[in-house]
Design a protein around this motif. Structure first.
Motif, mmCIF file in Angstrom:
data_model
loop_
_atom_site.group_PDB
_atom_site.id
_atom_site.type_symbol
_atom_site.label_atom_id
_atom_site.label_comp_id
_atom_site.label_asym_id
_atom_site.label_seq_id
_atom_site.Cartn_x
_atom_site.Cartn_y
_atom_site.Cartn_z
ATOM 1 N N PRO A 1 0.935 -1.199 -0.242
ATOM 2 C CA PRO A 1 -0.171 0.082 -0.075
ATOM 3 C C PRO A 1 0.577 1.282 -0.053
ATOM 4 N N ASP A 2 2.106 0.822 0.633
ATOM 5 C CA ASP A 2 2.839 2.444 0.382
ATOM 6 C C ASP A 2 3.972 2.448 -0.353
ATOM 7 N N MET A 3 3.432 1.461 -1.599
ATOM 8 C CA MET A 3 4.979 1.684 -3.057
ATOM 9 C C MET A 3 4.433 3.160 -3.549
ATOM 10 N N PRO A 4 5.061 3.949 -3.860
ATOM 11 C CA PRO A 4 4.331 4.743 -5.195
ATOM 12 C C PRO A 4 4.409 4.466 -6.542
ATOM 13 N N LEU A 5 3.059 3.941 -6.700
ATOM 14 C CA LEU A 5 2.878 3.423 -7.762
ATOM 15 C C LEU A 5 2.041 4.043 -9.301
ATOM 16 N N LEU A 6 2.472 3.964 -10.517
ATOM 17 C CA LEU A 6 2.197 4.259 -11.563
ATOM 18 C C LEU A 6 1.506 2.818 -12.366
ATOM 19 N N ILE A 7 0.462 2.769 -13.091
ATOM 20 C CA ILE A 7 0.285 1.773 -14.213
ATOM 21 C C ILE A 7 0.079 2.574 -15.383
ATOM 22 N N VAL A 8 0.383 1.152 -16.292
ATOM 23 C CA VAL A 8 0.064 1.591 -17.563
ATOM 24 C C VAL A 8 0.137 0.114 -18.182
ATOM 25 N N HIS A 9 -1.474 0.451 -18.773
ATOM 26 C CA HIS A 9 -1.869 -0.995 -19.869
ATOM 27 C C HIS A 9 -1.731 -0.774 -20.858
ATOM 28 N N GLY A 10 -1.154 -2.141 -21.610
ATOM 29 C CA GLY A 10 -2.001 -2.018 -23.282
ATOM 30 C C GLY A 10 -3.202 -2.152 -23.202
ATOM 31 N N ALA A 11 -3.547 -1.822 -24.671
ATOM 32 C CA ALA A 11 -4.987 -2.416 -25.640
ATOM 33 C C ALA A 11 -5.889 -3.333 -25.415
ATOM 34 N N GLY A 12 -4.414 -4.828 -25.951
ATOM 35 C CA GLY A 12 -4.655 -5.896 -26.174
ATOM 36 C C GLY A 12 -5.746 -5.617 -27.564
ATOM 37 N N SER A 13 -6.705 -6.531 -27.545
ATOM 38 C CA SER A 13 -8.263 -6.701 -27.974
ATOM 39 C C SER A 13 -9.201 -5.339 -27.747
ATOM 40 N N PHE A 14 -8.528 -4.163 -26.957
ATOM 41 C CA PHE A 14 -9.765 -3.491 -27.047
ATOM 42 C C PHE A 14 -8.704 -2.037 -28.038
ATOM 43 N N GLY A 15 -9.249 -1.842 -28.935
ATOM 44 C CA GLY A 15 -9.130 -0.730 -29.575
ATOM 45 C C GLY A 15 -7.710 -0.737 -30.680
ATOM 46 N N HIS A 16 -7.216 -1.713 -30.799
ATOM 47 C CA HIS A 16 -6.309 -2.729 -31.876
ATOM 48 C C HIS A 16 -7.354 -2.862 -33.148
ATOM 49 N N PRO A 17 -8.347 -3.019 -32.678
ATOM 50 C CA PRO A 17 -9.356 -3.457 -34.342
ATOM 51 C C PRO A 17 -10.183 -2.547 -34.675
ATOM 52 N N VAL B 1 -3.893 5.416 -13.709
ATOM 53 C CA VAL B 1 -3.670 3.972 -14.438
ATOM 54 C C VAL B 1 -3.768 4.659 -16.159
ATOM 55 N N ILE B 2 -3.009 4.622 -16.537
ATOM 56 C CA ILE B 2 -2.578 4.713 -18.027
ATOM 57 C C ILE B 2 -2.740 4.151 -18.954
ATOM 58 N N HIS B 3 -2.981 4.436 -20.515
ATOM 59 C CA HIS B 3 -2.913 3.298 -21.356
ATOM 60 C C HIS B 3 -2.220 3.390 -22.499
ATOM 61 N N GLY B 4 -2.254 2.831 -23.418
ATOM 62 C CA GLY B 4 -2.189 2.878 -24.956
ATOM 63 C C GLY B 4 -3.823 3.462 -25.375
ATOM 64 N N ASP B 5 -3.428 4.761 -26.150
ATOM 65 C CA ASP B 5 -4.946 5.239 -26.910
ATOM 66 C C ASP B 5 -4.392 6.110 -28.334
ATOM 67 N N VAL B 6 -5.774 6.687 -28.492
ATOM 68 C CA VAL B 6 -5.338 7.114 -30.094
ATOM 69 C C VAL B 6 -4.891 9.312 -29.329
ATOM 70 N N VAL B 7 -3.992 9.617 -30.014
ATOM 71 C CA VAL B 7 -3.936 11.090 -29.053
ATOM 72 C C VAL B 7 -4.389 11.519 -30.868
ATOM 73 N N MET B 8 -3.811 12.906 -30.355
ATOM 74 C CA MET B 8 -4.024 13.695 -31.801
ATOM 75 C C MET B 8 -2.509 13.791 -32.158
ATOM 76 N N ASP B 9 -2.072 14.259 -33.782
ATOM 77 C CA ASP B 9 -1.063 14.393 -33.939
ATOM 78 C C ASP B 9 -1.157 15.260 -35.022
ATOM 79 N N ARG B 10 0.622 15.910 -34.824
ATOM 80 C CA ARG B 10 0.384 17.624 -35.966
ATOM 81 C C ARG B 10 1.253 17.529 -37.014
ATOM 82 N N VAL B 11 1.414 15.799 -37.185
ATOM 83 C CA VAL B 11 1.350 15.375 -38.903
ATOM 84 C C VAL B 11 0.866 14.962 -39.538
ATOM 85 N N ARG B 12 -0.312 12.772 -38.463
ATOM 86 C CA ARG B 12 -1.017 12.159 -39.030
ATOM 87 C C ARG B 12 -2.392 12.796 -38.498
#
Lengths: 256, 256
Positions: free
Chosen positions: A41-57, A136-147
């Motif tokens: 409970p006292d560990m300073p923690l940040l979690i990242v997760h992938g999208a797996g089958s959510f988002g890729h399709p 808790v942060i995740h792979g995501d679509v983000v706005m892109d200046r070029v694309r």
């Protein structure tokens, strides 16, 4: 003692990523991980997760990686909505175990240029961690200046966040025991200078963000900045948190 | 012609804000607004909404406005979750009318210092608007360098976003016909130099972020930066969008 930790939960760890099971969440795995994390409970923690089958399709259907214009802009919401649903499941599992998990969606505050996050802000995340919250942060679509828009993988996020937030430990829970050679053996240590000797086995999963090779590129870039990371099977999360041997791969800076 | 527009939907417009009805969404109002907006598919648009009865009760229960420490940190998620639920209802209503609404949660990308947003980023929002997406942002709890966390009102967001994104038109849909004097008459024009002559009527609603007086302060600050805004009854949204007379209040820069 500072012990700021990033734990990455691979998309194929928390979802059924194989064909024919789009959108299935591995609730049992999420619960088991949450119970493990609750022991620290006292560990300073940040979690990242992938999208797996959510988002890729959705990202594939709308050709997000080929660039986004008015014609396929609808894919931005559709892709985001899918990963957001997965993120909610992760948050729910963590909070059910008493972890003060807080969702963070990259689309809402980040911008990229040609696929790379630019000038990401960390102040709010730093403050959350200091207060004992777990972003808790995740792979995501983000706005892109070029694309127009692009996909930012959980692995790119790990690198950017570990550097920007000065994290001490980076662990990646995957569905394999570590980085595997073609013969199935685990590469125990990987450095930039030795990486060319390794022939990476195929993880067998579709992944619009590059899979294992993209992951290793990000982790070697992190090592170039002096930050070591560890990749291990999801069953070894507790060993990682406890600082014990997990039988996986350590990605290390060059020895001086 | 540039016609970049911010439309603010007041919390008391889209929720039942009076006591005893916490958490009730005015779906009919949301649908009517969405149908109006759908008549202007090419208008570059950003929507801000207040929290209404979502978020304010949690913010009060956890004393967010008195500062956030480890003791009341749970209030950050609870407050955010409530406004997020309201935001989802707004997004759903807009998308059902064909509007490419995209949610933006301030907690995920903003930071404040003593209640004021600092160095907010706009690149991703600018890009969304240019692509014909409609970002939908809301009053939210955000991390704060001084207070731990604080509430950022929809009205503060309007000011910051209108300035940062160079918006051309700012409209606030409220549950009253405009800024009301104590006798119930509408103040038709308000400037910094004349504001002291107006005795603002009480809107009758609880609001942890200051209600009408806080709103007017933000809009006068906007006028100080040369950006005019308009406040009108929600039934006049179409008049505002069409640039017609709406019978409400115009908050104007000083005449030169």
């Amino acid at each position: 003692m500072r012990n700021r930790t990033i734990l990455k939960l691979g998309g194929s760890v928390i979802t059924e990523k194989s064909a024919g099971s789009a959108g299935a969440i591995r609730y049992d795995t999420l619960k088991a991980i949450a119970r493990n994390l609750a022991l620290y409970p006292d560990m300073p923690l940040l979690i990242v997760h992938g999208a797996g089958s959510f988002g890729h399709p959705q990202a594939k259907e709308y050709h997000i990686q080929e660039g986004v214009t008015r014609e396929n802009r609808k894919g931005i919401f559709e892709t985001h909505q899918a990963v957001r649903e997965l993120n909610t499941a992760v948050i729910d599992a963590l909070r059910s175990s008493g972890i003060e998990a807080v969702p963070i969606h990259p689309l809402h505050g980040c911008e990229a240029s040609d696929g790379i996050l630019i000038d990401p802000v960390f102040g709010h995340l730093d403050r959350m961690i200091s207060l004992g919250l777990v972003p808790v942060i995740h792979g995501d679509v983000v706005m892109d200046r070029v694309r127009g828009a692009c996909i930012v993988s959980g692995d790119q996020l790990i690198r950017v966040l570990a550097e920007g937030l000065g994290m001490d430990r980076v662990g990646l829970a995957t569905d394999v025991p570590g980085l595997l050679e073609c013969d199935g053996s685990v590469v125990r240590e990987l450095r930039r200078s030795t990486a060319h000797q390794v022939t990476i086995g195929n993880s067998g999963h579709i992944d619009v963000t590059g899979g294992m090779e993209g992951k290793i590129a990000e982790l070697l870039a992190l090592a170039d900045h002096g930050i070591r990371s560890e990749m291990f099977h999801v069953s070894q999360v507790d060993a990682f948190l406890a600082g014990k041997e997990h039988g996986g791969t350590r990605i290390l800076p060059e020895e001086l």
